[in-house]
Write a protein that holds these residues in place. Sequence first.
Motif, PDB file in Angstrom:
ATOM      1  N   ASN A  97       0.820  -1.209   0.000  1.00 30.41           N
ATOM      2  CA  ASN A  97       0.000   0.000   0.000  1.00 30.41           C
ATOM      3  C   ASN A  97       0.855   1.261   0.000  1.00 30.41           C
ATOM      4  N   LYS A  98       1.985   1.231   0.712  1.00 30.15           N
ATOM      5  CA  LYS A  98       2.850   2.403   0.799  1.00 30.15           C
ATOM      6  C   LYS A  98       3.430   2.763  -0.567  1.00 30.15           C
ATOM      7  N   LEU A  99       3.770   1.750  -1.348  1.00 28.57           N
ATOM      8  CA  LEU A  99       4.352   1.987  -2.672  1.00 28.57           C
ATOM      9  C   LEU A  99       3.350   2.602  -3.645  1.00 28.57           C
ATOM     10  N   ARG A 100       2.094   2.499  -3.318  1.00 31.97           N
ATOM     11  CA  ARG A 100       1.067   3.091  -4.180  1.00 31.97           C
ATOM     12  C   ARG A 100       1.127   4.606  -4.137  1.00 31.97           C
ATOM     13  N   GLY A 101       1.610   5.158  -3.028  1.00 36.96           N
ATOM     14  CA  GLY A 101       1.738   6.600  -2.897  1.00 36.96           C
ATOM     15  C   GLY A 101       0.398   7.293  -2.872  1.00 36.96           C
ATOM     16  N   ARG A 102       0.334   8.455  -3.465  1.00 38.07           N
ATOM     17  CA  ARG A 102      -0.875   9.270  -3.419  1.00 38.07           C
ATOM     18  C   ARG A 102      -1.684   9.203  -4.716  1.00 38.07           C
ATOM     19  N   ASP A 103      -1.261   8.330  -5.611  1.00 32.46           N
ATOM     20  CA  ASP A 103      -1.909   8.284  -6.921  1.00 32.46           C
ATOM     21  C   ASP A 103      -3.139   7.394  -6.956  1.00 32.46           C
ATOM     22  N   GLY A 104      -3.402   6.697  -5.847  1.00 35.20           N
ATOM     23  CA  GLY A 104      -4.559   5.819  -5.816  1.00 35.20           C
ATOM     24  C   GLY A 104      -4.251   4.467  -6.423  1.00 35.20           C
ATOM     25  N   PRO A 105      -5.228   3.550  -6.426  1.00 38.60           N
ATOM     26  CA  PRO A 105      -5.005   2.190  -6.917  1.00 38.60           C
ATOM     27  C   PRO A 105      -4.784   2.131  -8.416  1.00 38.60           C
ATOM     28  N   GLY A 106      -4.149   1.029  -8.832  1.00 36.36           N
ATOM     29  CA  GLY A 106      -4.044   0.753 -10.255  1.00 36.36           C
ATOM     30  C   GLY A 106      -2.663   0.862 -10.841  1.00 36.36           C
ATOM     31  N   GLY A 107      -1.735   1.551 -10.172  1.00 36.96           N
ATOM     32  CA  GLY A 107      -0.422   1.757 -10.750  1.00 36.96           C
ATOM     33  C   GLY A 107       0.585   0.694 -10.360  1.00 36.96           C
ATOM     34  N   LEU A 108       1.224   0.073 -11.355  1.00 34.20           N
ATOM     35  CA  LEU A 108       2.319  -0.877 -11.133  1.00 34.20           C
ATOM     36  C   LEU A 108       1.995  -1.929 -10.069  1.00 34.20           C
ATOM     37  N   VAL A 109       0.840  -2.543 -10.212  1.00 33.53           N
ATOM     38  CA  VAL A 109       0.436  -3.568  -9.246  1.00 33.53           C
ATOM     39  C   VAL A 109       1.465  -4.693  -9.185  1.00 33.53           C
ATOM     40  N   TRP A 110       1.931  -5.126 -10.348  1.00 29.14           N
ATOM     41  CA  TRP A 110       2.872  -6.247 -10.397  1.00 29.14           C
ATOM     42  C   TRP A 110       4.176  -5.910  -9.674  1.00 29.14           C
ATOM     43  N   PHE A 111       4.654  -4.676  -9.833  1.00 29.21           N
ATOM     44  CA  PHE A 111       5.919  -4.269  -9.207  1.00 29.21           C
ATOM     45  C   PHE A 111       5.756  -4.123  -7.702  1.00 29.21           C
ATOM     46  N   ARG A 112       4.671  -3.486  -7.274  1.00 28.10           N
ATOM     47  CA  ARG A 112       4.434  -3.313  -5.845  1.00 28.10           C
ATOM     48  C   ARG A 112       4.265  -4.657  -5.155  1.00 28.10           C
ATOM     49  N   GLY A 113       3.553  -5.570  -5.824  1.00 22.39           N
ATOM     50  CA  GLY A 113       3.376  -6.901  -5.257  1.00 22.39           C
ATOM     51  C   GLY A 113       4.683  -7.656  -5.136  1.00 22.39           C
ATOM     52  N   MET A 114       5.527  -7.531  -6.147  1.00 23.84           N
ATOM     53  CA  MET A 114       6.816  -8.225  -6.126  1.00 23.84           C
ATOM     54  C   MET A 114       7.718  -7.690  -5.015  1.00 23.84           C
ATOM     55  N   VAL A 115       7.845  -6.363  -4.915  1.00 21.74           N
ATOM     56  CA  VAL A 115       8.706  -5.770  -3.898  1.00 21.74           C
ATOM     57  C   VAL A 115       8.206  -6.120  -2.496  1.00 21.74           C
ATOM     58  N   ALA A 116       6.901  -5.994  -2.279  1.00 19.27           N
ATOM     59  CA  ALA A 116       6.341  -6.313  -0.969  1.00 19.27           C
ATOM     60  C   ALA A 116       6.561  -7.777  -0.616  1.00 19.27           C
ATOM     61  N   SER A 117       6.434  -8.655  -1.609  1.00 16.19           N
ATOM     62  CA  SER A 117       6.641 -10.082  -1.367  1.00 16.19           C
ATOM     63  C   SER A 117       8.093 -10.385  -1.020  1.00 16.19           C
ATOM     64  N   VAL A 118       9.026  -9.800  -1.761  1.00 20.67           N
ATOM     65  CA  VAL A 118      10.443 -10.040  -1.498  1.00 20.67           C
ATOM     66  C   VAL A 118      10.807  -9.635  -0.074  1.00 20.67           C
ATOM     67  N   VAL A 119      10.420  -8.430   0.314  1.00 19.33           N
ATOM     68  CA  VAL A 119      10.776  -7.936   1.652  1.00 19.33           C
ATOM     69  C   VAL A 119      10.098  -8.763   2.733  1.00 19.33           C
ATOM     70  N   SER A 120       8.808  -9.035   2.573  1.00 16.77           N
ATOM     71  CA  SER A 120       8.081  -9.770   3.611  1.00 16.77           C
ATOM     72  C   SER A 120       8.570 -11.203   3.733  1.00 16.77           C
ATOM     73  N   GLN A 121       8.974 -11.827   2.616  1.00 16.45           N
ATOM     74  CA  GLN A 121       9.473 -13.200   2.679  1.00 16.45           C
ATOM     75  C   GLN A 121      10.848 -13.265   3.339  1.00 16.45           C
ATOM     76  N   ILE A 122      11.662 -12.246   3.149  1.00 14.60           N
ATOM     77  CA  ILE A 122      12.950 -12.189   3.846  1.00 14.60           C
ATOM     78  C   ILE A 122      12.720 -12.078   5.347  1.00 14.60           C
ATOM     79  N   VAL A 123      11.819 -11.194   5.744  1.00 15.08           N
ATOM     80  CA  VAL A 123      11.500 -11.026   7.167  1.00 15.08           C
ATOM     81  C   VAL A 123      10.918 -12.311   7.739  1.00 15.08           C
ATOM     82  N   ASP A 124      10.027 -12.946   6.996  1.00 16.16           N
ATOM     83  CA  ASP A 124       9.430 -14.209   7.437  1.00 16.16           C
ATOM     84  C   ASP A 124      10.504 -15.258   7.697  1.00 16.16           C
ATOM     85  N   THR A 125      11.469 -15.361   6.791  1.00 20.85           N
ATOM     86  CA  THR A 125      12.540 -16.356   6.934  1.00 20.85           C
ATOM     87  C   THR A 125      13.409 -16.072   8.144  1.00 20.85           C
TER      88      THR A 125
END
Length: 215
Positions: free
Chosen positions: A135-163
């Motif tokens: 959600n933070k990567l979405r910024g102030r532009d609202g939904p719809g922008g670069l969903v694939w990129f935001r999902g990938m970055v969030a997944s990478v960081v959260s999976q590292i923390v999970d491990t």
Amino acid sequence: MDTQKLAIPRSLFVYAILYGGMVCMAGVLGVKQVALGPLAVEAGIFAFLLLVVLSSAVAELHGQAIATGLVRLGFVPLLMSAALIQLVLILPADAGMYPPAVAAFPIVVGQGMRMMLAGFISYGTSQTLNVFIFNKLRGRDGPGGLVWFRGMVASVVSQIVDTVLFISISFLGTRPILELMGGQMLTKVVLSIVLVPFLITGAVALGRALDGRRA
């Protein structure tokens, strides 16, 4: 006859059901270590990646607060399944049960209290962080922008923390953890980069279709 609308959006209803199922499946699948070419990882990662995708899709479609609430509600099936597993382990096996299955069952579904605690902490922290970053990567532009990129970055960081959390809490002081942690991180990062962009894009598109919304 008038048809009543669902109290909650159809996509949220469907994804909440899937989310609860994947929470329970992640622990069961994690018993097996799978080899993906030169990479090795516990099979629960596939369920966890779907959790990441589902929570991110809900955040995109319905907002961060609802997605975070979904993560918290995930503790309900997680705790109930853990309690039921412990109950079944305590109950005596039927005398006619296949002997190898009797011996294998506790290995497949049983976990020590330390590992169970690690699972609860790493799940809650990493999934909440995933929603926050997405959600933070979405910024102030609202939904719809670069969903694939935001999902990938969030997944990478959260999976590292999970491990880091799961392996540290589960094995610190009982076995070397750096090599185990490094291999798990590498595999999860690679899978997040390869799979999540396609999965999150598809999940958001499907959610909009379920709700009758245009992309």
